[in-house]
Motif scaffolding. Structure first.
Motif, mmCIF file in Angstrom:
data_model
loop_
_atom_site.group_PDB
_atom_site.id
_atom_site.type_symbol
_atom_site.label_atom_id
_atom_site.label_comp_id
_atom_site.label_asym_id
_atom_site.label_seq_id
_atom_site.Cartn_x
_atom_site.Cartn_y
_atom_site.Cartn_z
ATOM 1 N N ALA A 230 35.538 46.589 50.582
ATOM 2 C CA ALA A 230 35.538 45.388 49.733
ATOM 3 C C ALA A 230 36.650 44.489 50.248
ATOM 4 O O ALA A 230 37.811 44.897 50.302
ATOM 5 N N GLY A 231 36.290 43.282 50.670
ATOM 6 C CA GLY A 231 37.259 42.390 51.306
ATOM 7 C C GLY A 231 37.534 41.147 50.474
ATOM 8 O O GLY A 231 36.682 40.675 49.717
ATOM 9 N N ALA A 232 38.738 40.628 50.654
ATOM 10 C CA ALA A 232 39.140 39.387 49.962
ATOM 11 C C ALA A 232 40.302 38.786 50.751
ATOM 12 O O ALA A 232 40.812 39.413 51.689
ATOM 13 N N GLY A 233 40.717 37.597 50.358
ATOM 14 C CA GLY A 233 41.870 36.994 51.027
ATOM 15 C C GLY A 233 43.144 37.781 50.750
ATOM 16 O O GLY A 233 43.248 38.494 49.739
ATOM 17 N N ARG A 234 44.105 37.661 51.668
ATOM 18 C CA ARG A 234 45.335 38.438 51.525
ATOM 19 C C ARG A 234 46.076 38.112 50.227
ATOM 20 O O ARG A 234 46.621 38.998 49.571
ATOM 21 N N GLN A 235 46.046 36.823 49.835
ATOM 22 C CA GLN A 235 46.780 36.433 48.610
ATOM 23 C C GLN A 235 46.264 37.175 47.395
ATOM 24 O O GLN A 235 47.029 37.686 46.578
ATOM 25 N N ARG A 236 44.934 37.239 47.297
ATOM 26 C CA ARG A 236 44.340 37.943 46.151
ATOM 27 C C ARG A 236 44.690 39.427 46.213
ATOM 28 O O ARG A 236 44.988 40.056 45.185
ATOM 29 N N PHE A 237 44.649 39.978 47.431
ATOM 30 C CA PHE A 237 44.981 41.399 47.583
ATOM 31 C C PHE A 237 46.412 41.660 47.121
ATOM 32 O O PHE A 237 46.658 42.595 46.354
ATOM 33 N N MET A 238 47.339 40.817 47.569
ATOM 34 C CA MET A 238 48.750 41.047 47.242
ATOM 35 C C MET A 238 49.016 40.811 45.759
ATOM 36 O O MET A 238 49.831 41.490 45.138
ATOM 37 N N ARG A 239 48.305 39.819 45.191
ATOM 38 C CA ARG A 239 48.574 39.441 43.798
ATOM 39 C C ARG A 239 47.908 40.409 42.819
ATOM 40 O O ARG A 239 48.530 40.840 41.850
ATOM 41 N N ASP A 240 46.610 40.775 43.113
ATOM 42 C CA ASP A 240 45.826 41.473 42.078
ATOM 43 C C ASP A 240 45.343 42.866 42.459
ATOM 44 O O ASP A 240 45.149 43.700 41.577
ATOM 45 N N LEU A 241 45.067 43.088 43.740
ATOM 46 C CA LEU A 241 44.254 44.255 44.085
ATOM 47 C C LEU A 241 45.054 45.471 44.517
ATOM 48 O O LEU A 241 44.630 46.605 44.313
ATOM 49 N N ARG A 242 46.192 45.260 45.110
ATOM 50 C CA ARG A 242 46.859 46.372 45.810
ATOM 51 C C ARG A 242 47.459 47.409 44.864
ATOM 52 O O ARG A 242 47.711 48.536 45.271
ATOM 53 N N PHE A 243 47.668 47.050 43.614
ATOM 54 C CA PHE A 243 48.356 47.974 42.697
ATOM 55 C C PHE A 243 47.439 49.095 42.219
ATOM 56 O O PHE A 243 47.892 50.172 41.875
ATOM 57 N N ASP A 244 46.131 48.799 42.188
ATOM 58 C CA ASP A 244 45.152 49.823 41.804
ATOM 59 C C ASP A 244 43.940 49.618 42.717
ATOM 60 O O ASP A 244 43.033 48.834 42.405
ATOM 61 N N LEU A 245 43.946 50.331 43.847
ATOM 62 C CA LEU A 245 42.934 50.076 44.879
ATOM 63 C C LEU A 245 41.529 50.382 44.372
ATOM 64 O O LEU A 245 40.584 49.638 44.648
ATOM 65 N N ALA A 246 41.382 51.483 43.600
ATOM 66 C CA ALA A 246 40.052 51.846 43.105
ATOM 67 C C ALA A 246 39.518 50.745 42.178
ATOM 68 O O ALA A 246 38.372 50.308 42.301
ATOM 69 N N ALA A 247 40.370 50.270 41.278
ATOM 70 C CA ALA A 247 39.928 49.223 40.337
ATOM 71 C C ALA A 247 39.599 47.938 41.097
ATOM 72 O O ALA A 247 38.581 47.283 40.817
ATOM 73 N N GLY A 248 40.427 47.579 42.072
ATOM 74 C CA GLY A 248 40.187 46.361 42.870
ATOM 75 C C GLY A 248 38.892 46.463 43.648
ATOM 76 O O GLY A 248 38.096 45.517 43.704
ATOM 77 N N PHE A 249 38.667 47.636 44.245
ATOM 78 C CA PHE A 249 37.447 47.885 45.021
ATOM 79 C C PHE A 249 36.213 47.693 44.137
ATOM 80 O O PHE A 249 35.275 46.963 44.481
ATOM 81 N N HIS A 250 36.213 48.329 42.965
ATOM 82 C CA HIS A 250 35.022 48.277 42.108
ATOM 83 C C HIS A 250 34.836 46.903 41.474
ATOM 84 O O HIS A 250 33.698 46.489 41.224
ATOM 85 N N GLU A 251 35.921 46.203 41.255
ATOM 86 C CA GLU A 251 35.797 44.826 40.734
ATOM 87 C C GLU A 251 35.037 43.950 41.736
ATOM 88 O O GLU A 251 34.085 43.239 41.384
ATOM 89 N N ILE A 252 35.435 44.043 43.014
ATOM 90 C CA ILE A 252 34.745 43.236 44.042
ATOM 91 C C ILE A 252 33.300 43.697 44.188
ATOM 92 O O ILE A 252 32.373 42.883 44.295
ATOM 93 N N LEU A 253 33.108 45.021 44.187
ATOM 94 C CA LEU A 253 31.755 45.551 44.359
ATOM 95 C C LEU A 253 30.813 45.052 43.260
ATOM 96 O O LEU A 253 29.681 44.630 43.535
ATOM 97 N N ARG A 254 31.267 45.095 42.010
ATOM 98 C CA ARG A 254 30.432 44.653 40.877
ATOM 99 C C ARG A 254 30.022 43.195 41.038
ATOM 100 O O ARG A 254 28.873 42.828 40.831
ATOM 101 N N ASP A 255 30.992 42.358 41.451
ATOM 102 C CA ASP A 255 30.721 40.915 41.532
ATOM 103 C C ASP A 255 29.913 40.539 42.770
ATOM 104 O O ASP A 255 29.149 39.576 42.757
ATOM 105 N N THR A 256 30.129 41.262 43.864
ATOM 106 C CA THR A 256 29.638 40.798 45.167
ATOM 107 C C THR A 256 28.405 41.560 45.623
ATOM 108 O O THR A 256 27.548 41.002 46.320
ATOM 109 N N ALA A 257 28.295 42.847 45.270
ATOM 110 C CA ALA A 257 27.182 43.676 45.753
ATOM 111 C C ALA A 257 26.745 44.622 44.638
ATOM 112 O O ALA A 257 26.958 45.832 44.706
ATOM 113 N N PRO A 258 26.095 44.082 43.577
ATOM 114 C CA PRO A 258 25.715 44.939 42.449
ATOM 115 C C PRO A 258 24.833 46.107 42.869
ATOM 116 O O PRO A 258 24.931 47.205 42.301
#
Ligand SMILES: Cc1cc2nc3c(=O)[nH]c(=O)nc-3n(C[C@H](O)[C@H](O)[C@H](O)COP(=O)(O)OP(=O)(O)OC[C@H]3O[C@@H](n4cnc5c(N)ncnc54)[C@H](O)[C@@H]3O)c2cc1C
Length: 412
Positions: A230-258
């Motif tokens: 699951a990919g995104a811009g670095r800013q979003r990764f640093m701001r929102d995604l990196r603290f809980d990788l599993a949650a960040g991964f599934h958030e992108i997956l739900r929105d981008t590839a249901p």
């Protein structure tokens, strides 16, 4: 059997630093041509590395020309027959046409691909020493690189070489020691979260999903596993995604590839790994007594999954230049590398911005596809088709003529 540091000879024609796809492939080609080659690798034989594994046609073509594709298949690497781009709800499927010895695409685990290349290099006569780290370069009074200083535990060795090749990745020690500063740097940095899933019930092809500002990739690999990122811009990764990788991964997956998110519910999913990104760059590819190949000289954001394929292409370009034994040939290696790479580098950089809408992304993918076709043409036509690349290099362009990878050494 790998070589221990105290078994190494005092001098070689070529010392290569780094035994992954760039270094091991270069060693294989030079050893096949009869040169005395040493590869030093600080890591362990068969160690894994973070990668989404996907080879593009050019990479598969190189493995086929070098006689290694049967071994990749024999390892149980699934053949990929389709690649599908999903722009929101719109799917564009491309069937991989069998051509030039390429019957499909492959995404072998790096724990299999890199050792295969290294084993083939060793079987061709190269010495390969693991757990041996390059510490410094030797130079003569003119500043020409003349060898390496390497160490393993408490042991250090000084080894002479006509040419030292840095295949030591993005943070290349060879590049640092020779002062090879990037002359082109990307403006954008993408980031991604990866996992391996078993028993993922999809169609066995590559899938690339996009919505505005996010992407998902699905890449079947060995052992019934599928790499999903699951990919995104670095800013979003640093701001929102990196603290809980599993949650960040599934958030992108739900929105981008249901559809992938649904398939993941019944799969067994491994651990999650994050990649915070690194800006792309092009460094000088050579200087007196040295050259760079693979990520050491040319890195681009992994979003276009092209680094391994480029490393295999450039292994052959640098091998031919080293075999010709002239500075002109090495200068030409850099010129061809850049000529083949710069359009793709620029396209990749814009895709890595995640600052596109879907029509713009589709246009970028069309340009990317044209560039990949141009690269493959270069490889299959041996670089002799001036029309494809312009005439800047005339007859001295490093050739990629099919010869089953058995290069001929120049008179040395
Ligand atoms: C997250 C991510 C996903 C990617 N996905 C893809 C993809 O799907 N498809 C694709 O084609 N590419 C992908 N890439 C890019 C690809 O992984 C690289 O382009 C490729 O690994 C480059 O190979 P290399 O041999 O040049 O360098 P590396 O794989 O970096 O290997 C360099 C080697 O040098 C060794 N080394 C370093 N310093 C020293 C030293 N001082 N002494 C001794 N040894 C040393 C290291 O231990 C290492 O083994 C991805 C990259 C990343 C980061």
């Amino acid at each position: 059997m790998a070589n221990a540091i105290d078994e190494l000879k005092p001098s070689y024609d070529v010392v290569i630093v780094g035994a992954r796809c760039a270094g091991a492939a270069t060693a294989m080609l030079l050893a096949r041509a009869g040169l005395d080659v040493l590869v030093v690798e600080q890591g362990a034989y068969g160690a894994d590395t973070l990668s989404t594994l996907a080879l593009m046609r050019m990479g598969v073509l190189q493995l086929s020309r070098w006689g290694l594709l049967d071994a990749i298949r024999a390892m149980g690497t699934p053949r990929i027959e389709t690649t599908t781009f999903h722009y929101g709800d719109q799917a564009v499927q491309i069937r991989i046409k069998p051509r030039d010895g390429v019957d499909g695409l492959y995404a072998p685990r790096r724990t299999l691909l890199d050792p295969l290349l290294a084993d083939t290099a060793r079987a061709s006569g190269a010495d390969i020493a693991y757990h041996v780290r390059l510490n410094d370069l030797r130079r003569n009074v003119d500043g020409r690189v003349t060898g390496v200083v390497v160490e393993s535990g408490a042991l250090a060795r000084s080894i002479a070489a006509t040419t030292v090749i840095g295949a030591d990745g993005v943070h290349s020690t060879v590049a640092t020691r020779v002062g090879a500063e990037p002359y082109r740097v990307g403006a954008h940095v993408g980031a991604a979260i990866y996992t391996l899933a078993s028993h993922l019930e999809l169609d066995g092809g590559y899938h690339w999903h996009y919505t505005n500002r996010a992407s998902v990739g699905v890449i079947p690999t060995n052992g019934g596993e599928t790499l999903v990122f699951a990919g995104a811009g670095r800013q979003r990764f640093m701001r929102d995604l990196r603290f809980d990788l599993a949650a960040g991964f599934h958030e992108i997956l739900r929105d981008t590839a249901p559809s992938v998110a649904a398939a993941m519910r019944t799969a067994s999913v491994g651990s999650y790994r994050g990649f915070a990104g690194h800006p792309g760059f092009l460094r000088p590819a050579w200087g007196p007594g040295w050259a760079l190949v693979g990520d050491a000289g040319y890195f681009k954001d992994p979003i276009t999954a092209h680094g391994i394929s480029d490393a295999l292409r450039d292994a052959e370009l640098v091998a031919r230049a080293v075999l010709s034994g002239t500075d002109e040939a090495l200068a030409d290696y850099q010129a061809v590398r850049d000529e083949l790479s710069l359009p793709l580098f620029t396209i990749t950089d814009e895709i890595a911005s995640f600052d596109w809408d879907l029509p713009r992304l589709q246009a970028l993918h069309k340009s990317l596809s044209d560039e990949m076709t141009r690269e493959v043409l270069y490889v299959t036509d041996g670089g002799t088709e001036g029309a494809a690349l312009g005439d800047a290099h005339g007859g001295t362009r490093p050739s990629l003529q099919p010869d089953h990878g058995r290069l001929q050494p120049a008179a040395r």
